[in-house]
Structure formats: structure tokens, C-alpha cells
Design an enzyme around this catalytic site. Structure first.
Site, PDB file in Angstrom:
ATOM      1  N   ALA A 122       0.817  -1.224   0.000  1.00  0.00           N
ATOM      2  CA  ALA A 122       0.000   0.000   0.000  1.00  0.00           C
ATOM      3  C   ALA A 122       0.849   1.273   0.000  1.00  0.00           C
ATOM      4  CB  ALA A 122      -0.961  -0.006   1.179  1.00  0.00           C
TER       5      ALA A 122
ATOM      6  N   ASP B  50       7.921  -8.767   3.091  1.00  0.00           N
ATOM      7  CA  ASP B  50       7.935  -9.300   1.725  1.00  0.00           C
ATOM      8  C   ASP B  50       6.779 -10.276   1.557  1.00  0.00           C
ATOM      9  OD1 ASP B  50       8.381 -10.515  -0.696  1.00  0.00           O
ATOM     10  OD2 ASP B  50      10.499 -10.958  -0.333  1.00  0.00           O
TER      11      ASP B  50
ATOM     12  N   ASN C  24      -2.909  -7.303  -2.303  1.00  0.00           N
ATOM     13  CA  ASN C  24      -2.734  -6.366  -3.421  1.00  0.00           C
ATOM     14  C   ASN C  24      -1.308  -6.343  -3.982  1.00  0.00           C
ATOM     15  OD1 ASN C  24      -3.304  -3.649  -4.937  1.00  0.00           O
ATOM     16  ND2 ASN C  24      -1.574  -3.207  -3.589  1.00  0.00           N
TER      17      ASN C  24
ATOM     18  N   TYR D  68       2.957 -12.986 -15.906  1.00  0.00           N
ATOM     19  CA  TYR D  68       2.059 -12.130 -15.117  1.00  0.00           C
ATOM     20  C   TYR D  68       0.621 -12.660 -15.246  1.00  0.00           C
ATOM     21  CZ  TYR D  68      -0.333  -7.833 -13.589  1.00  0.00           C
ATOM     22  OH  TYR D  68      -1.131  -6.929 -12.938  1.00  0.00           O
TER      23      TYR D  68
ATOM     24  N   ALA E 182      -0.383 -15.686 -16.006  1.00  0.00           N
ATOM     25  CA  ALA E 182      -0.532 -16.976 -15.320  1.00  0.00           C
ATOM     26  C   ALA E 182      -0.687 -16.757 -13.816  1.00  0.00           C
ATOM     27  CB  ALA E 182       0.679 -17.862 -15.611  1.00  0.00           C
TER      28      ALA E 182
ATOM     29  N   LYS F 242      -1.917 -14.139 -12.336  1.00  0.00           N
ATOM     30  CA  LYS F 242      -3.214 -13.499 -12.049  1.00  0.00           C
ATOM     31  C   LYS F 242      -4.386 -14.457 -12.299  1.00  0.00           C
ATOM     32  CE  LYS F 242      -1.571  -9.646 -10.591  1.00  0.00           C
ATOM     33  NZ  LYS F 242      -1.801  -9.215  -9.209  1.00  0.00           N
TER      34      LYS F 242
ATOM     35  N   ILE G 233      -4.892   0.668 -15.155  1.00  0.00           N
ATOM     36  CA  ILE G 233      -5.109   1.700 -14.128  1.00  0.00           C
ATOM     37  C   ILE G 233      -3.847   2.558 -14.049  1.00  0.00           C
ATOM     38  CG2 ILE G 233      -5.720   2.098 -11.701  1.00  0.00           C
ATOM     39  CD1 ILE G 233      -7.849   0.440 -13.300  1.00  0.00           C
TER      40      ILE G 233
END
Ligand code: NAP
Length: 247
Positions: A14, A64, A91, A156, A158, A160, A189
Site C-alpha cells: 500500500a 515481503d 494487493n 504475469y 498466469a 493473475k 489503471i
């Protein structure tokens, strides 16, 4: 009454981008915030102060997300300092874009660890207090790329797509305990992660029915819906926030 009063939210990654927007949105709605970062110490300190300005308890943890032991330690620390964990937003994520013939095994492992193993790592921890409370909301950041694929982003994508399978499975495993697990699939975004795409301008807009990139607040609004009492019968779902790309 604010939507997240008396709730404790743990949000990974964040210090910047979408995670930061989610932390701010949740603090505005009264949640106690624990958040993580990997290296952005200064930004994390600034965010801590900003969140405290909403009159809520807030603390940043350097942790991490890809490291199982670190996730265990993080969950223990947050439980000790905040009392419980009602909402978890997985996230934190990275991208290492490359065509398959150039994609190295190291890049593959790095992305899988940060994006997919991270979701397993922390979810396994937070379901313990949630099962005890017989309530909880877990929100995993997938991507439109995990739904549709994208050339140059195989690893990336795979990672997600893996998050979607994980989300749907855990939702079925723990739905009876009143713990909800959902994924958000953002399109493009505006963050550091997509900064390099901006030069491509119109080329990208052609792929997006709404002809613009999304804003971090637009993803945070959906996270708020999933975290709050507005979505008490929603679980196992993947909600696209993509300006119509997934149609
Ligand atoms: P971003 O601006 O690059 O920020 C990434 C955040 O994750 C930073 O706070 C970073 O911390 C943290 N992070 C990275 N690796 C970490 C690790 N191993 N452990 C802990 N924290 C770590 O990314 P974003 O664009 O906001 O994306 C957030 C999430 O949404 C990601 O999962 C991403 O895949 C997903 N997503 C983004 C888009 C988009 O268009 N932006 C689209 C679809 C999905 P430091 O600041 O300390 O490095």
C-alpha cells in the site's frame, strides 16, 4: 455510521498505487489499517501520517509478501497490535513483461512468488482469526490480463489467473464460516506499474471501450464494496474494473 467502523483491514503493497488508494478509502470509512510495503520506507511513513489524519489507528509494516515466514510474522504482529483481522486485501504485485522466448526462469519465479504465492501465504494466516470470528472478507487483486491473457505478459497473466482459481476454491472451502473471498480484475489503471504504457496513448485507448485508463480510486471503490456490509452475499466472484475491456 461509516461503512468499516470497528473493522481491522490488512492491505499488502500500500505504499503506492492501488493499495495506497484502498488504504485511504478504508480509513475514510473508519477502518483500522495495517499495511505493508517492500522498500518504500518514506512513502509508507507519509501514508501512516495521512491515514492517522482520518482519526484511525494505522501502521505500515515492511514485509515481503512472497515470503511465507514473513507473512506468518506479519499476521501475528497485526493480531497483537490491532486485536484481529477482519479484512485482508492481497494487493502486492509486480510485473516482469517479456516475450516467452526471452522470459527467464528467474523472472518466472520472481513474479509467481510476489503475485501468487503471496496470496496463499497471507490468506492461510488471516483465515485463522476470521474463522474464530465467523466473519471476514478477503479481496485478491487479479487482473484483466489473468482473464483474457496478453502477449508479452505470459507469466504475469498466469499468476493473475492462478489468483482467480485460488479465490474461487477458498470461497467454496470457507463460505460456510461466513468468510467471503473475491477477486478484482482491474484493466489498465494509472499507476507506476502502467506508467510505461502512457507513451502508447491512443493505441491502448482503442482496446478500452471507455477510451481511458482507470483511476486508483475507481478500483478502491469496488474494494470498499467487497470489504463492507454492502456485499454480504457476494463470494467467489471476479469483478472487472476495466472500462469495459472484459466484454
Ligand atoms: P504499483 O504501483 O507498482 O505498486 C505496487 C505495490 O506493491 C507497492 O506498494 C510495492 O511496495 C508493493 N510490493 C511489490 N512487491 C512486494 C512484495 N514482494 N512484498 C510487499 N509489497 C510489495 O502497483 P499497482 O499498479 O498499484 O498494482 C497493485 C496490484 O494491482 C498488483 O497486484 C497488480 O498486479 C494489480 N493490477 C494493477 C493494474 C494496473 O493497471 N495498475 C492492473 C491490473 C492489476 P514498494 O513501494 O515498497 O515497492
Amino acid at each position: 455510521m461509516k461503512l468499516l467502523e470497528h473493522k481491522v483491514a490488512l492491505i499488502t503493497g500500500a505504499s503506492r498505487g492501488i493499495g495506497e488508494a484502498i488504504a485511504i478509502k478504508f480509513a475514510e470509512q473508519g477502518a483500522t489499517i495495517a499495511f505493508t510495503y517492500l522498500s518504500s520506507e518514506e512513502r509508507a511513513k507519509t501514508l501512516e501520517e495521512k491515514l492517522a489524519g482520518y482519526g484511525v489507528k494505522a501502521k505500515g509494516y515492511k514485509s515481503d509478501a512472497g515470503d511465507y515466514k514473513a507473512a506468518e510474522q506479519l499476521a501475528n504482529d497485526v493480531m497483537k497490535e490491532m486485536g484481529t483481522i477482519d479484512i485482508c486485501v492481497n494487493n502486492a504485485g509486480i510485473s516482469r513483461d517479456n516475450l516467452l522466448l526471452r522470459l527467464t526462469p528467474e523472472q518466472w519465479d520472481e513474479v509467481m512468488q510476489a503475485n501468487l504465492k503471496s496470496v496463499y501465504n497471507l490468506t492461510r494466516q488471516v483465515i485463522k482469526p476470521m474463522m474464530k470470528a465467523r466473519s471476514g472478507s478477503i479481496i485478491n487483486l487479479s487482473s484483466i490480463v489473468g482473464v483474457k491473457g496478453n502477449p508479452g505478459q505470459s507469466c504475469y497473466a498466469a499468476s493473475k489467473a492462478g489468483i482467480i482459481g485460488f479465490t474461487k476454491s477458498i470461497a467454496q472451502e470457507i463460505g460456510s464460516r461466513n468468510i467471503r473471498v473475491n477477486a478484482i480484475a482491474p484493466g489498465f489503471i494509472e499507476t507506476d506499474m502502467t506508467h510505461y504504457l502512457k507513451d502508447g496513448g491512443d493505441k491502448w485507448f482503442e482496446k478500452i471501450p471507455m477510451h481511458r485508463f482507470g483511476k486508483v480510486e475507481e478500483v478502491a471503490n469496488v474494494a470498499l464494496f467487497l470489504a463492507s456490509g454492502l456485499s454480504t452475499y457476494v463470494t467467489g466472484q471476479v469483478i472487472s474494473v476495466c472500462g469495459g475491456m472484459n466484454t
